[in-house]
Design a protein around this motif. Structure first.
Motif, PDB file in Angstrom:
ATOM      1  N   ASP A  37     -38.028   3.897 -11.361  1.00  0.00           N
ATOM      2  CA  ASP A  37     -37.279   2.832 -12.035  1.00  0.00           C
ATOM      3  C   ASP A  37     -37.638   1.437 -11.532  1.00  0.00           C
ATOM      4  O   ASP A  37     -37.076   0.445 -12.008  1.00  0.00           O
ATOM      5  N   ALA A  38     -38.534   1.345 -10.570  1.00  0.00           N
ATOM      6  CA  ALA A  38     -38.886   0.037 -10.004  1.00  0.00           C
ATOM      7  C   ALA A  38     -39.490  -0.865 -11.081  1.00  0.00           C
ATOM      8  O   ALA A  38     -40.225  -0.395 -11.951  1.00  0.00           O
ATOM      9  N   PRO A  39     -39.194  -2.171 -11.031  1.00  0.00           N
ATOM     10  CA  PRO A  39     -39.706  -3.077 -12.062  1.00  0.00           C
ATOM     11  C   PRO A  39     -41.233  -3.160 -12.116  1.00  0.00           C
ATOM     12  O   PRO A  39     -41.793  -3.459 -13.168  1.00  0.00           O
ATOM     13  N   ILE A  40     -41.916  -2.866 -11.006  1.00  0.00           N
ATOM     14  CA  ILE A  40     -43.385  -2.934 -10.979  1.00  0.00           C
ATOM     15  C   ILE A  40     -44.033  -1.598 -11.321  1.00  0.00           C
ATOM     16  O   ILE A  40     -45.241  -1.451 -11.247  1.00  0.00           O
ATOM     17  N   GLY A  41     -43.222  -0.600 -11.668  1.00  0.00           N
ATOM     18  CA  GLY A  41     -43.724   0.758 -11.881  1.00  0.00           C
ATOM     19  C   GLY A  41     -43.289   1.625 -10.718  1.00  0.00           C
ATOM     20  O   GLY A  41     -42.589   1.163  -9.815  1.00  0.00           O
ATOM     21  N   THR A  42     -43.685   2.873 -10.701  1.00  0.00           N
ATOM     22  CA  THR A  42     -43.232   3.806  -9.664  1.00  0.00           C
ATOM     23  C   THR A  42     -43.543   3.257  -8.268  1.00  0.00           C
ATOM     24  O   THR A  42     -44.667   2.880  -7.977  1.00  0.00           O
ATOM     25  N   PHE A  43     -42.498   3.230  -7.431  1.00  0.00           N
ATOM     26  CA  PHE A  43     -42.588   2.675  -6.077  1.00  0.00           C
ATOM     27  C   PHE A  43     -42.426   3.811  -5.079  1.00  0.00           C
ATOM     28  O   PHE A  43     -41.454   4.566  -5.148  1.00  0.00           O
ATOM     29  N   VAL A  44     -43.364   3.948  -4.153  1.00  0.00           N
ATOM     30  CA  VAL A  44     -43.390   5.060  -3.195  1.00  0.00           C
ATOM     31  C   VAL A  44     -42.617   4.689  -1.928  1.00  0.00           C
ATOM     32  O   VAL A  44     -42.863   3.647  -1.320  1.00  0.00           O
ATOM     33  N   HIS A  45     -41.722   5.591  -1.517  1.00  0.00           N
ATOM     34  CA  HIS A  45     -40.885   5.368  -0.341  1.00  0.00           C
ATOM     35  C   HIS A  45     -41.263   6.238   0.859  1.00  0.00           C
ATOM     36  O   HIS A  45     -40.893   5.916   1.986  1.00  0.00           O
ATOM     37  N   TRP A  46     -41.961   7.369   0.619  1.00  0.00           N
ATOM     38  CA  TRP A  46     -42.255   8.282   1.733  1.00  0.00           C
ATOM     39  C   TRP A  46     -43.395   9.207   1.332  1.00  0.00           C
ATOM     40  O   TRP A  46     -43.416   9.732   0.216  1.00  0.00           O
ATOM     41  N   VAL A  47     -44.327   9.391   2.265  1.00  0.00           N
ATOM     42  CA  VAL A  47     -45.447  10.313   2.089  1.00  0.00           C
ATOM     43  C   VAL A  47     -45.564  11.115   3.387  1.00  0.00           C
ATOM     44  O   VAL A  47     -45.814  10.546   4.444  1.00  0.00           O
ATOM     45  N   LEU A  48     -45.356  12.429   3.306  1.00  0.00           N
ATOM     46  CA  LEU A  48     -45.387  13.296   4.487  1.00  0.00           C
ATOM     47  C   LEU A  48     -46.122  14.577   4.129  1.00  0.00           C
ATOM     48  O   LEU A  48     -45.954  15.087   3.021  1.00  0.00           O
ATOM     49  N   TRP A  49     -46.913  15.103   5.053  1.00  0.00           N
ATOM     50  CA  TRP A  49     -47.615  16.372   4.811  1.00  0.00           C
ATOM     51  C   TRP A  49     -47.843  17.100   6.133  1.00  0.00           C
ATOM     52  O   TRP A  49     -47.647  16.539   7.209  1.00  0.00           O
ATOM     53  N   ASN A  50     -48.234  18.359   6.014  1.00  0.00           N
ATOM     54  CA  ASN A  50     -48.496  19.248   7.163  1.00  0.00           C
ATOM     55  C   ASN A  50     -47.252  19.503   8.012  1.00  0.00           C
ATOM     56  O   ASN A  50     -47.357  19.807   9.201  1.00  0.00           O
ATOM     57  N   TYR A  51     -46.053  19.425   7.398  1.00  0.00           N
ATOM     58  CA  TYR A  51     -44.839  19.792   8.136  1.00  0.00           C
ATOM     59  C   TYR A  51     -44.834  21.314   8.220  1.00  0.00           C
ATOM     60  O   TYR A  51     -44.885  21.998   7.197  1.00  0.00           O
ATOM     61  N   PRO A  52     -44.818  21.878   9.439  1.00  0.00           N
ATOM     62  CA  PRO A  52     -45.009  23.330   9.583  1.00  0.00           C
ATOM     63  C   PRO A  52     -43.887  24.174   8.963  1.00  0.00           C
ATOM     64  O   PRO A  52     -42.721  23.811   9.035  1.00  0.00           O
ATOM     65  N   VAL A  53     -44.303  25.291   8.375  1.00  0.00           N
ATOM     66  CA  VAL A  53     -43.362  26.299   7.889  1.00  0.00           C
ATOM     67  C   VAL A  53     -43.285  27.372   8.972  1.00  0.00           C
ATOM     68  O   VAL A  53     -44.269  28.052   9.238  1.00  0.00           O
ATOM     69  N   ASN A  54     -42.127  27.483   9.599  1.00  0.00           N
ATOM     70  CA  ASN A  54     -41.943  28.449  10.699  1.00  0.00           C
ATOM     71  C   ASN A  54     -40.904  29.504  10.376  1.00  0.00           C
ATOM     72  O   ASN A  54     -40.333  30.108  11.263  1.00  0.00           O
ATOM     73  N   GLY A  55     -40.635  29.709   9.105  1.00  0.00           N
ATOM     74  CA  GLY A  55     -39.638  30.697   8.725  1.00  0.00           C
ATOM     75  C   GLY A  55     -39.221  30.473   7.287  1.00  0.00           C
ATOM     76  O   GLY A  55     -39.804  29.655   6.579  1.00  0.00           O
ATOM     77  N   PRO A  56     -38.170  31.192   6.847  1.00  0.00           N
ATOM     78  CA  PRO A  56     -37.762  31.110   5.443  1.00  0.00           C
ATOM     79  C   PRO A  56     -37.070  29.790   5.087  1.00  0.00           C
ATOM     80  O   PRO A  56     -36.912  29.467   3.917  1.00  0.00           O
ATOM     81  N   ILE A  57     -36.652  29.031   6.102  1.00  0.00           N
ATOM     82  CA  ILE A  57     -35.992  27.748   5.873  1.00  0.00           C
ATOM     83  C   ILE A  57     -36.668  26.694   6.743  1.00  0.00           C
ATOM     84  O   ILE A  57     -36.947  26.929   7.918  1.00  0.00           O
ATOM     85  N   VAL A  58     -36.955  25.539   6.161  1.00  0.00           N
ATOM     86  CA  VAL A  58     -37.513  24.413   6.909  1.00  0.00           C
ATOM     87  C   VAL A  58     -36.495  23.283   6.869  1.00  0.00           C
ATOM     88  O   VAL A  58     -36.022  22.900   5.793  1.00  0.00           O
ATOM     89  N   ASN A  59     -36.146  22.785   8.041  1.00  0.00           N
ATOM     90  CA  ASN A  59     -35.200  21.687   8.151  1.00  0.00           C
ATOM     91  C   ASN A  59     -35.968  20.422   8.535  1.00  0.00           C
ATOM     92  O   ASN A  59     -36.549  20.346   9.609  1.00  0.00           O
ATOM     93  N   ILE A  60     -35.988  19.449   7.644  1.00  0.00           N
ATOM     94  CA  ILE A  60     -36.566  18.141   7.946  1.00  0.00           C
ATOM     95  C   ILE A  60     -35.418  17.306   8.510  1.00  0.00           C
ATOM     96  O   ILE A  60     -34.485  16.972   7.775  1.00  0.00           O
ATOM     97  N   PRO A  61     -35.442  16.990   9.809  1.00  0.00           N
ATOM     98  CA  PRO A  61     -34.295  16.303  10.395  1.00  0.00           C
ATOM     99  C   PRO A  61     -34.175  14.850   9.951  1.00  0.00           C
ATOM    100  O   PRO A  61     -35.154  14.225   9.529  1.00  0.00           O
ATOM    101  N   GLU A  62     -32.967  14.340  10.068  1.00  0.00           N
ATOM    102  CA  GLU A  62     -32.705  12.934   9.789  1.00  0.00           C
ATOM    103  C   GLU A  62     -33.457  12.055  10.788  1.00  0.00           C
ATOM    104  O   GLU A  62     -33.656  12.438  11.940  1.00  0.00           O
ATOM    105  N   ALA A  63     -33.856  10.886  10.326  1.00  0.00           N
ATOM    106  CA  ALA A  63     -34.415   9.828  11.183  1.00  0.00           C
ATOM    107  C   ALA A  63     -35.689  10.239  11.922  1.00  0.00           C
ATOM    108  O   ALA A  63     -35.796  10.059  13.132  1.00  0.00           O
ATOM    109  N   LEU A  64     -36.664  10.764  11.176  1.00  0.00           N
ATOM    110  CA  LEU A  64     -37.960  11.042  11.798  1.00  0.00           C
ATOM    111  C   LEU A  64     -38.558   9.728  12.301  1.00  0.00           C
ATOM    112  O   LEU A  64     -38.356   8.677  11.693  1.00  0.00           O
ATOM    113  N   PRO A  65     -39.321   9.780  13.401  1.00  0.00           N
ATOM    114  CA  PRO A  65     -39.973   8.553  13.878  1.00  0.00           C
ATOM    115  C   PRO A  65     -40.934   8.005  12.825  1.00  0.00           C
ATOM    116  O   PRO A  65     -41.542   8.770  12.078  1.00  0.00           O
TER     117      PRO A  65
END
Length: 154
Positions: free
Chosen positions: A48-76
């Motif tokens: 909805d950004a006036p300049i077109g799609t605006f990106v807020h976060w790009v993350l990859w390679n977060y490990p899968v160590n089980g059936p549930i992955v918890n991305i914690p609040e306030a990553l560095p």
């Protein structure tokens, strides 16, 4: 499936997670991850950004160590996290998450937290943006889901 402990799908994101608050990422809990998934990737953007799609976060390679992955609040806000996950550059020109910050009076914006279950590690170098990550994800996504948060600055 993805849920957040701080907002429900298509509901408002608390101010803490925006430019008007602490500007930290919300906790995300990812479940129903398919067998064979090695990592999680996340792209958060605002179409909805006036300049077109605006990106807020790009993350990859977060490990899968089980059936549930918890991305914690306030990553560095660093390129490489302790667990090996990587963060790229958002459209603020910064590494990591920067939250909703629509123009005042522009109405309600929709923030899409897109979650991808990926079958391998992704090797990317340099100033990685959404475009580079999307290209690298091609052919590697086993499943995807999203949660949408709303925000408005009055």
């Amino acid at each position: 499936m993805v849920v957040s402990s701080v907002f429900k799908d298509k509901e408002f994101i608390p101010k803490k997670y925006t430019c008007e608050g602490q500007d930290v990422n919300p906790e995300l809990v990812i479940s129903n991850i398919p067998d064979g998934a090695k990592t999680i990737a996340i792209i958060c953007d605002d179409p909805d950004a006036p300049i077109g799609t605006f990106v807020h976060w790009v993350l990859w390679n977060y490990p899968v160590n089980g059936p549930i992955v918890n991305i914690p609040e306030a990553l560095p806000k660093v390129e490489k996290l302790q667990n090996g996950a990587m963060q790229g550059y958002n459209d603020f020109g910064k590494v990591g998450y920067n939250g909703p910050c629509p123009p005042k009076g522009h109405g309600v914006h929709h923030y899409h937290f897109k979650i991808y279950a990926v079958n391998s590690l992704i090797e990317l170098k340099g100033k990685v943006t959404k475009k580079e990550l999307e290209k690298a994800l091609s052919g590697r996504i086993l499943a995807q889901t999203e949660i949408v948060g709303l925000y408005e600055r009055k």
